[in-house]
Design a protein around this motif. Structure first.
Motif, PDB file in Angstrom:
ATOM      1  N   ILE A   7      54.398  20.959   9.413  1.00 18.04           N
ATOM      2  CA  ILE A   7      53.003  21.233   8.729  1.00 18.04           C
ATOM      3  C   ILE A   7      52.543  19.588  10.148  1.00 18.04           C
ATOM      4  CG2 ILE A   7      51.283  20.741   7.142  1.00 18.04           C
ATOM      5  CD1 ILE A   7      52.978  21.823   5.396  1.00 18.04           C
ATOM      6  N   LEU A  15      43.120  17.461   4.996  1.00 21.20           N
ATOM      7  CA  LEU A  15      43.188  17.381   3.191  1.00 21.20           C
ATOM      8  C   LEU A  15      42.516  16.532   2.609  1.00 21.20           C
ATOM      9  CD1 LEU A  15      43.230  19.121   1.209  1.00 21.20           C
ATOM     10  CD2 LEU A  15      45.873  17.982   1.070  1.00 21.20           C
ATOM     11  N   LEU A  19      39.264  15.472   0.378  1.00 18.07           N
ATOM     12  CA  LEU A  19      38.778  15.139  -1.063  1.00 18.07           C
ATOM     13  C   LEU A  19      38.311  13.553  -1.134  1.00 18.07           C
ATOM     14  CD1 LEU A  19      42.552  15.440  -2.466  1.00 18.07           C
ATOM     15  CD2 LEU A  19      40.929  17.018  -3.002  1.00 18.07           C
ATOM     16  N   ILE A  22      34.832  14.384  -1.194  1.00 16.51           N
ATOM     17  CA  ILE A  22      34.359  15.571  -2.476  1.00 16.51           C
ATOM     18  C   ILE A  22      34.236  13.837  -3.890  1.00 16.51           C
ATOM     19  CG2 ILE A  22      35.185  16.841  -4.478  1.00 16.51           C
ATOM     20  CD1 ILE A  22      36.531  19.024  -2.641  1.00 16.51           C
ATOM     21  N   GLY A  26      31.122  13.630  -5.744  1.00 18.99           N
ATOM     22  CA  GLY A  26      30.487  12.906  -7.113  1.00 18.99           C
ATOM     23  C   GLY A  26      30.184  11.352  -7.712  1.00 18.99           C
ATOM     24  N   ARG A  30      25.882  12.827  -9.209  1.00 22.84           N
ATOM     25  CA  ARG A  30      26.416  12.989 -11.095  1.00 22.84           C
ATOM     26  C   ARG A  30      25.754  11.415 -11.539  1.00 22.84           C
ATOM     27  NH1 ARG A  30      29.771  16.823 -12.967  1.00 22.84           N
ATOM     28  NH2 ARG A  30      29.069  15.661 -15.394  1.00 22.84           N
ATOM     29  N   ILE A  35      31.763   9.851 -15.044  1.00 21.33           N
ATOM     30  CA  ILE A  35      31.812  10.756 -13.967  1.00 21.33           C
ATOM     31  C   ILE A  35      32.433   9.672 -12.583  1.00 21.33           C
ATOM     32  CG2 ILE A  35      31.149  13.173 -12.862  1.00 21.33           C
ATOM     33  CD1 ILE A  35      32.054  13.539 -15.907  1.00 21.33           C
ATOM     34  N   LEU A  42      39.965   9.765  -7.461  1.00 19.48           N
ATOM     35  CA  LEU A  42      39.837  10.703  -6.848  1.00 19.48           C
ATOM     36  C   LEU A  42      39.830   9.851  -5.296  1.00 19.48           C
ATOM     37  CD1 LEU A  42      40.321  13.465  -7.336  1.00 19.48           C
ATOM     38  CD2 LEU A  42      37.523  13.540  -6.163  1.00 19.48           C
TER      39      LEU A  42
ATOM     40  N   PHE B   6      51.728  24.379   0.942  1.00 19.55           N
ATOM     41  CA  PHE B   6      50.590  23.495   1.963  1.00 19.55           C
ATOM     42  C   PHE B   6      49.525  24.160   1.139  1.00 19.55           C
ATOM     43  CE2 PHE B   6      48.060  21.846   4.506  1.00 19.55           C
ATOM     44  CZ  PHE B   6      47.744  20.617   4.076  1.00 19.55           C
ATOM     45  N   SER B  10      46.722  22.788  -1.218  1.00 20.80           N
ATOM     46  CA  SER B  10      45.076  21.915  -0.909  1.00 20.80           C
ATOM     47  C   SER B  10      43.710  22.890  -1.444  1.00 20.80           C
ATOM     48  CB  SER B  10      45.190  22.391   0.490  1.00 20.80           C
ATOM     49  OG  SER B  10      47.128  21.501   1.304  1.00 20.80           O
ATOM     50  N   ALA B  13      44.094  22.295  -5.089  1.00 19.85           N
ATOM     51  CA  ALA B  13      43.374  20.937  -4.950  1.00 19.85           C
ATOM     52  C   ALA B  13      42.533  20.610  -4.653  1.00 19.85           C
ATOM     53  CB  ALA B  13      43.995  19.673  -3.996  1.00 19.85           C
ATOM     54  N   ILE B  14      41.528  21.059  -3.622  1.00 17.95           N
ATOM     55  CA  ILE B  14      39.906  20.775  -3.407  1.00 17.95           C
ATOM     56  C   ILE B  14      39.203  21.692  -4.716  1.00 17.95           C
ATOM     57  CG2 ILE B  14      38.535  21.556  -1.327  1.00 17.95           C
ATOM     58  CD1 ILE B  14      40.124  21.624   0.823  1.00 17.95           C
ATOM     59  N   ALA B  17      38.851  19.616  -6.977  1.00 19.91           N
ATOM     60  CA  ALA B  17      38.801  18.452  -7.383  1.00 19.91           C
ATOM     61  C   ALA B  17      36.811  19.033  -7.425  1.00 19.91           C
ATOM     62  CB  ALA B  17      38.352  18.011  -5.723  1.00 19.91           C
ATOM     63  N   LEU B  18      36.363  20.372  -6.331  1.00 22.87           N
ATOM     64  CA  LEU B  18      34.616  20.245  -6.894  1.00 22.87           C
ATOM     65  C   LEU B  18      34.573  20.476  -8.365  1.00 22.87           C
ATOM     66  CD1 LEU B  18      34.879  22.564  -3.744  1.00 22.87           C
ATOM     67  CD2 LEU B  18      33.245  20.598  -4.569  1.00 22.87           C
ATOM     68  N   VAL B  20      35.946  18.590 -10.912  1.00 24.95           N
ATOM     69  CA  VAL B  20      35.696  17.669 -11.251  1.00 24.95           C
ATOM     70  C   VAL B  20      34.200  17.585 -11.422  1.00 24.95           C
ATOM     71  CG1 VAL B  20      36.013  15.148 -11.372  1.00 24.95           C
ATOM     72  CG2 VAL B  20      37.636  16.892 -10.931  1.00 24.95           C
ATOM     73  N   VAL B  21      33.313  17.209  -9.990  1.00 20.35           N
ATOM     74  CA  VAL B  21      32.241  17.069  -9.825  1.00 20.35           C
ATOM     75  C   VAL B  21      31.297  17.626 -10.390  1.00 20.35           C
ATOM     76  CG1 VAL B  21      30.296  15.994  -8.374  1.00 20.35           C
ATOM     77  CG2 VAL B  21      32.883  15.991  -7.749  1.00 20.35           C
ATOM     78  N   LEU B  33      40.278  16.922 -13.325  1.00 18.61           N
ATOM     79  CA  LEU B  33      41.301  15.720 -12.539  1.00 18.61           C
ATOM     80  C   LEU B  33      42.603  15.960 -12.584  1.00 18.61           C
ATOM     81  CD1 LEU B  33      39.914  13.539 -10.593  1.00 18.61           C
ATOM     82  CD2 LEU B  33      40.007  11.996 -12.579  1.00 18.61           C
ATOM     83  N   THR B  36      44.168  18.013 -10.793  1.00 20.78           N
ATOM     84  CA  THR B  36      44.028  17.552  -9.573  1.00 20.78           C
ATOM     85  C   THR B  36      45.410  17.181  -8.754  1.00 20.78           C
ATOM     86  OG1 THR B  36      41.437  17.740  -9.436  1.00 20.78           O
ATOM     87  CG2 THR B  36      42.275  16.457  -7.621  1.00 20.78           C
ATOM     88  N   PHE B  37      45.795  15.996 -10.341  1.00 20.70           N
ATOM     89  CA  PHE B  37      46.015  15.015  -9.550  1.00 20.70           C
ATOM     90  C   PHE B  37      48.537  15.832  -9.570  1.00 20.70           C
ATOM     91  CE2 PHE B  37      43.639  11.014 -11.839  1.00 20.70           C
ATOM     92  CZ  PHE B  37      43.305  11.250 -10.958  1.00 20.70           C
ATOM     93  N   ILE B  40      48.415  16.584  -5.997  1.00 21.17           N
ATOM     94  CA  ILE B  40      48.757  15.703  -5.887  1.00 21.17           C
ATOM     95  C   ILE B  40      50.398  15.655  -5.635  1.00 21.17           C
ATOM     96  CG2 ILE B  40      47.737  13.137  -4.692  1.00 21.17           C
ATOM     97  CD1 ILE B  40      45.167  14.062  -5.210  1.00 21.17           C
TER      98      ILE B  40
END
Lengths: 105, 165
Positions: A7, A15, A19, A22, A26, A30, A35, A42, B6, B10, B13-14, B17-18, B20-21, B33, B36-37, B40
């Motif tokens: 990769i 990536l 993140l 994002i 957030g 919010r 949050i 994050l 991968f 990925s 994760a994305i 994460a979205l 979460v928001v 979250l 997400t962790f 990761i």
């Protein structure tokens, strides 16, 4: 089984950029203070992922040591931040950040 | 095989994460979250940083997220009490962060590829090499980090007290 031979590094850059963005979204999106804290976590994790990726690609373990320090600082930040949040909730009965506008111009 | 792994991690994760928001309920945000962790941590394993992956799961999913969940349950936050921003503020937040993404990706596209100067070593993520670096070159920052954690603990206890006479 080795990711760094297959990769390209740019994929990890992209990536962790996504993140991080994002996380910024957030914080802006919010009004709940908890949050917002989670979005900051994050963002810290996006940076951690980038540091680990660079450390693996350059075969240098210093980057991973920095990730340890970021984790320690994040733990301290969360402890103090959540204590402040509990104080705010006790005084205002809300976790809305728009209540805290006394310092706003 | 690794490329698929991968891409899968990925994507997850994305998406998490979205979520979460975007999820309305704060408890759901915390659980997303945590997921997400975990993704990761999967990336760390792919990058040959096994020890860091274990520490990441223990510290983040085990300690920090439980603290978040504890506070959310203590404050009794749920979907009904969740404050919302107006539609205009939400749209401007989405546009601003989208522009930030465009700027960052655009600046990364023109970047040169780095060239590794050290010889490839698959063992740098293992505990032996990492411990030698941490307790050799980074001994003083390690000790300062312990002072930082002590100060944070004292500060949290001070802030948590009901009133200071």
């Amino acid at each position: 089984m080795n990711a760094i031979e297959v990769i390209p590094l740019n994929w990890y850059l992209l990536l962790s950029t996504v993140l991080f963005t994002i996380g910024v979204l957030g914080v802006l999106f919010r009004r709940n203070a908890i949050i917002i804290f989670m979005s900051v976590e994050l963002m810290l994790n996006a940076i951690n992922l980038l540091l680990v990726a660079f450390s693996s690609y350059l075969s240098d373990s210093k980057g991973q040591v920095f990730v340890f320090f970021i984790m320690a600082v994040a733990a301290a930040e969360v402890a103090v931040g959540l204590a402040i949040l509990m104080m705010v909730y006790r005084n205002t009965k809300s976790s809305d950040i728009n209540v805290l506008n006394k310092l706003k111009w | 095989m690794i490329t698929y792994l991968f891409s899968f991690l990925s994507f997850l994760a994305i998406m998490f994460a979205l979520m979460v928001v975007l999820s309305k309920n704060p408890v759901h945000s915390v659980l997303y979250l945590v997921l997400t962790f975990f993704t990761i941590a999967g990336h760390y394993v792919l990058l040959n940083a096994q020890f860091l992956a274990a520490v990441h799961i223990i510290v983040y999913a085990g300690a920090i997220m439980v603290l978040f969940l504890f506070v959310i349950m203590l404050l009794n936050l749920n979907k009904e009490t969740e404050p919302q921003k107006s539609v205009w503020l939400k749209a401007s937040a989405a546009i601003a962060s989208g522009l930030l993404l465009v700027v960052l990706v655009g600046s990364l596209r023109g970047a040169d590829t780095i060239v590794a100067t050290n010889a490839f070593n698959p063992n740098i993520g293992l505990i032996e090499k990492l411990g030698k670096t941490l307790f050799g070159e980074f001994l003083l920052p390690f000790e300062v980090a312990s002072i930082l954690l002590l100060v944070a603990m004292v500060g949290a206890v001070m802030l948590g007290k009901r009133s200071i006479k």
